[in-house]
Write a protein that holds these residues in place. Sequence first.
Motif, short mmCIF file in Angstrom:
data_model
loop_
_atom_site.label_atom_id
_atom_site.label_comp_id
_atom_site.label_asym_id
_atom_site.label_seq_id
_atom_site.Cartn_x
_atom_site.Cartn_y
_atom_site.Cartn_z
N LYS A 195 -14.52 12.32 4.38
CA LYS A 195 -13.65 12.15 3.22
C LYS A 195 -13.62 13.41 2.35
O LYS A 195 -12.61 13.70 1.71
CB LYS A 195 -14.08 10.95 2.39
CG LYS A 195 -13.73 9.63 3.07
CD LYS A 195 -14.04 8.45 2.20
CE LYS A 195 -13.84 7.16 2.98
NZ LYS A 195 -14.30 5.99 2.22
N LEU A 211 -10.44 13.38 -0.10
CA LEU A 211 -10.46 12.06 -0.74
C LEU A 211 -11.64 11.97 -1.69
O LEU A 211 -11.62 11.21 -2.65
CB LEU A 211 -10.57 10.96 0.33
CG LEU A 211 -9.39 10.85 1.28
CD1 LEU A 211 -9.70 9.87 2.40
CD2 LEU A 211 -8.15 10.42 0.53
N MET A 222 -6.35 10.04 10.54
CA MET A 222 -7.69 9.55 10.22
C MET A 222 -7.81 8.08 10.59
O MET A 222 -6.97 7.27 10.19
CB MET A 222 -7.96 9.73 8.72
CG MET A 222 -9.15 8.97 8.18
SD MET A 222 -10.70 9.89 8.35
CE MET A 222 -11.90 8.73 7.74
N PHE A 275 -10.09 5.09 9.72
CA PHE A 275 -11.14 4.71 8.77
C PHE A 275 -12.11 3.74 9.42
O PHE A 275 -11.74 2.97 10.31
CB PHE A 275 -10.52 4.08 7.52
CG PHE A 275 -9.89 5.10 6.62
CD1 PHE A 275 -10.60 5.66 5.59
CD2 PHE A 275 -8.58 5.51 6.84
CE1 PHE A 275 -10.03 6.63 4.78
CE2 PHE A 275 -8.00 6.47 6.03
CZ PHE A 275 -8.73 7.03 4.99
N ALA A 322 -8.71 0.01 7.47
CA ALA A 322 -7.85 0.32 6.32
C ALA A 322 -6.37 0.13 6.65
O ALA A 322 -5.52 0.92 6.26
CB ALA A 322 -8.10 1.75 5.81
N LEU A 323 -6.07 -0.95 7.37
CA LEU A 323 -4.66 -1.24 7.65
C LEU A 323 -4.01 -1.83 6.40
O LEU A 323 -4.66 -2.50 5.61
CB LEU A 323 -4.56 -2.25 8.81
CG LEU A 323 -5.18 -1.79 10.12
CD1 LEU A 323 -5.07 -2.88 11.17
CD2 LEU A 323 -4.50 -0.51 10.62
N PHE A 324 -2.71 -1.57 6.25
CA PHE A 324 -1.98 -2.14 5.10
C PHE A 324 -1.66 -3.59 5.42
O PHE A 324 -0.87 -3.88 6.32
CB PHE A 324 -0.71 -1.35 4.84
CG PHE A 324 -0.97 0.12 4.64
CD1 PHE A 324 -1.84 0.54 3.64
CD2 PHE A 324 -0.38 1.07 5.45
CE1 PHE A 324 -2.12 1.88 3.46
CE2 PHE A 324 -0.65 2.41 5.27
CZ PHE A 324 -1.52 2.81 4.27
N ASP A 325 -2.26 -4.52 4.66
CA ASP A 325 -2.10 -5.91 5.07
C ASP A 325 -0.75 -6.51 4.66
O ASP A 325 -0.44 -7.64 5.04
CB ASP A 325 -3.27 -6.77 4.61
CG ASP A 325 -3.76 -6.40 3.24
OD1 ASP A 325 -4.96 -6.49 3.00
OD2 ASP A 325 -2.92 -5.97 2.41
N SER A 326 0.04 -5.74 3.90
CA SER A 326 1.37 -6.25 3.56
C SER A 326 2.41 -5.88 4.61
O SER A 326 3.57 -6.24 4.50
CB SER A 326 1.80 -5.68 2.20
OG SER A 326 1.79 -4.27 2.26
N MET A 327 1.99 -5.14 5.65
CA MET A 327 2.94 -4.69 6.68
C MET A 327 2.52 -5.19 8.05
O MET A 327 1.34 -5.41 8.29
CB MET A 327 2.95 -3.16 6.75
CG MET A 327 3.55 -2.50 5.59
SD MET A 327 3.30 -0.75 5.80
CE MET A 327 3.47 -0.26 4.11
N PHE A 386 3.78 4.17 10.11
CA PHE A 386 3.91 4.43 8.67
C PHE A 386 4.49 5.82 8.36
O PHE A 386 5.43 5.97 7.61
CB PHE A 386 2.55 4.29 7.98
CG PHE A 386 2.64 4.29 6.48
CD1 PHE A 386 2.79 3.11 5.78
CD2 PHE A 386 2.60 5.49 5.76
CE1 PHE A 386 2.90 3.11 4.39
CE2 PHE A 386 2.71 5.49 4.37
CZ PHE A 386 2.85 4.30 3.70
N ARG A 387 3.91 6.82 8.98
CA ARG A 387 4.35 8.19 8.74
C ARG A 387 5.76 8.46 9.29
O ARG A 387 6.46 9.34 8.80
CB ARG A 387 3.39 9.14 9.44
CG ARG A 387 2.92 10.27 8.60
CD ARG A 387 2.15 11.18 9.50
NE ARG A 387 0.82 11.47 9.00
CZ ARG A 387 0.60 12.21 7.92
NH1 ARG A 387 1.58 12.69 7.23
NH2 ARG A 387 -0.63 12.45 7.54
N ARG A 447 8.82 7.22 6.79
CA ARG A 447 9.09 7.81 5.47
C ARG A 447 8.62 9.25 5.45
O ARG A 447 7.89 9.69 6.33
CB ARG A 447 8.41 7.00 4.37
CG ARG A 447 6.98 6.59 4.67
CD ARG A 447 6.39 5.72 3.60
NE ARG A 447 6.84 4.34 3.57
CZ ARG A 447 6.58 3.42 4.50
NH1 ARG A 447 5.93 3.75 5.59
NH2 ARG A 447 6.99 2.18 4.37
N ARG A 450 -2.56 4.21 14.64
CA ARG A 450 -1.92 4.81 13.46
C ARG A 450 -2.38 6.25 13.28
O ARG A 450 -1.60 7.13 12.92
CB ARG A 450 -2.25 3.99 12.21
CG ARG A 450 -1.56 4.50 10.97
CD ARG A 450 -1.78 3.60 9.79
NE ARG A 450 -3.16 3.68 9.31
CZ ARG A 450 -3.65 2.93 8.33
NH1 ARG A 450 -2.88 2.03 7.74
NH2 ARG A 450 -4.90 3.06 7.95
#
Lengths: 248, 261
Positions: A45, A50, A79, A81, A85-90, A98-99, A102, A149
């Motif tokens: 990190k 980070l 990276m 993790f 560290a997955l986005f749980d809203s997606m 993801f990249r 956007r 990812r």
Amino acid sequence: MITLASVHKSFGPKRVLRGVDLTAQKGESVVIIGGSGTGKSVLLKCILGLIRPDDGVITVNGQDVTRADRDEFLARFGMLFQGGALFDSMTVWQNVAFRLLRGAQKRPKAEAREIAVEKLRRVGLTPDVADLYPSELSGGMQKRVGLARAIAATPEIIFFDEPTTGLDPIMSGVINELIREIVVEMGVTAMTITHDMSSVRAIADKVAMLHDGVIKWHGPVAEMDTAEDPYLRQFISGSAHGPIEAVR
Amino acid sequence: MTALLFPFAAVGRTTLALLAEIGRVTLYAGRTLGHILRPPFYPSALVSQLIFIGWLSLPVVGLTALFTGGALALQIFAGGSRFNAEAVVPQIVAIGIVRELGPVLGGLMVAGRVSAAIAAEIGTMKVTEQIDALVTLSTNPMKYLTVPRVLAATISLPILVAVGDIIGIFGGYIVSTTQLGFNQAVYLDNTVDFLETWDVTSGLIKGAVFGFIVALMGCYHGMASGRGARGVGRATTNAVVSASILILAANYLLTGLFFSA
Ligand SMILES: Nc1ncnc2c1ncn2[C@@H]1O[C@H](COP(=O)(O)OP(=O)(O)OP(=O)(O)O)[C@@H](O)[C@H]1O
Ligand SMILES: [Mg+2]
């Protein structure tokens, strides 16, 4: 090339990193080993910016990471993790892509999805998980989605924080092979943290052992088994007796 | 001697901590405003936040306004009758709802619903390293998480307040015409004739400020969340409490600014 020179980091009174020196050449696979809680994740990190080190210099391709243009700098990294560290809203595929959905590497949705499904296949997941949410997956599956990812946007430098923890032996083998493949085929610089000695042998060009806040031993993986260092010896053999106190 | 000084030291420490916190929140607010204006923008995140913060808060705000309007009518009727001024019910209900109770109660209800949800969501993302993951995926959490929420709340709350105003006045109207013997047409005429534009717009401006506060506190405390479930729980509580207090304080300041000239 990544270089760390005399990197220090404390959390309150707890001195985690106490002068870490380490280099990873371009296209090299460095594996970091060391006891639980010795600061391996903190080290990665710090390189990513980070966590800001208290002292020391970290450069990537000669550029100081604290002064680099963040977006451009991070675009070169992938990276994984430790916790996924997955986005749980997606959904899973939106996480992987993801990249690609956007920013600078944005592309059409269909194409992004196709790439995501292909990356999922490489980590041993079938296309039908693509539309599930991370919470619907097992721990090992989540880990592999995180891995997909990390490699999705074909980065130059990839960090894997315990890529095989929580996976069955066969799947661990698949992931080890994949990491090796990525390094060899794509010339990626990889830094991997693992506790799994068979992973170390499968993935590493170079091994570095972190203990007491410093790199106690580092060298080519071939020299690992013949090295004299008592810390390394104890770690490899997994003995409760030796210079590393088992009860901390 | 040092034992005697202890309470003073404690007061001093608390004051300093409070001042530091105010400084951090102000800085965070400033950074948020800066990011609102600079690309990249995330319109789809904004839309989903508008739905969550605005649309889904309608029932809460509407019901609050309805019952408040009704209770207000009863109280003003009872109070007014002490000096034969029962007839002012429509006017006082209208001004009370539009200037004060609409924005304040709407703001507080949304603070409970939205600040808590935002703080819990962002706090959980923080402790599960999702915020770190966003950064490594070249996405600025300020732009991707904070800006859409703050914008959506700042846009939504004035609209919610406007809807709440109408429903609140309607609540007073129902109670007055069914229980207190007011004539329906006269009640509405009195309300409309009495209200001035500034009564309404001042309430809407308050709403926008409260919306900003609600989302900002949710995001700030979520981002500052400590580690683990305890950290998230604490962040959620802090978000609701600080949003509520800031709304009441801002309401006092704005009321002074708008109406004491
Ligand atoms: N954000 C933080 N705040 C406070 N302490 C921290 C923070 N991050 C890490 N630490 C502490 O730093 C130490 C090293 O943590 P780190 O996660 O790097 O360990 P690790 O070597 O990756 O261990 P493991 O192999 O178990 O993952 C731990 O003692 C941890 O408590
Ligand atoms: Mg770790």
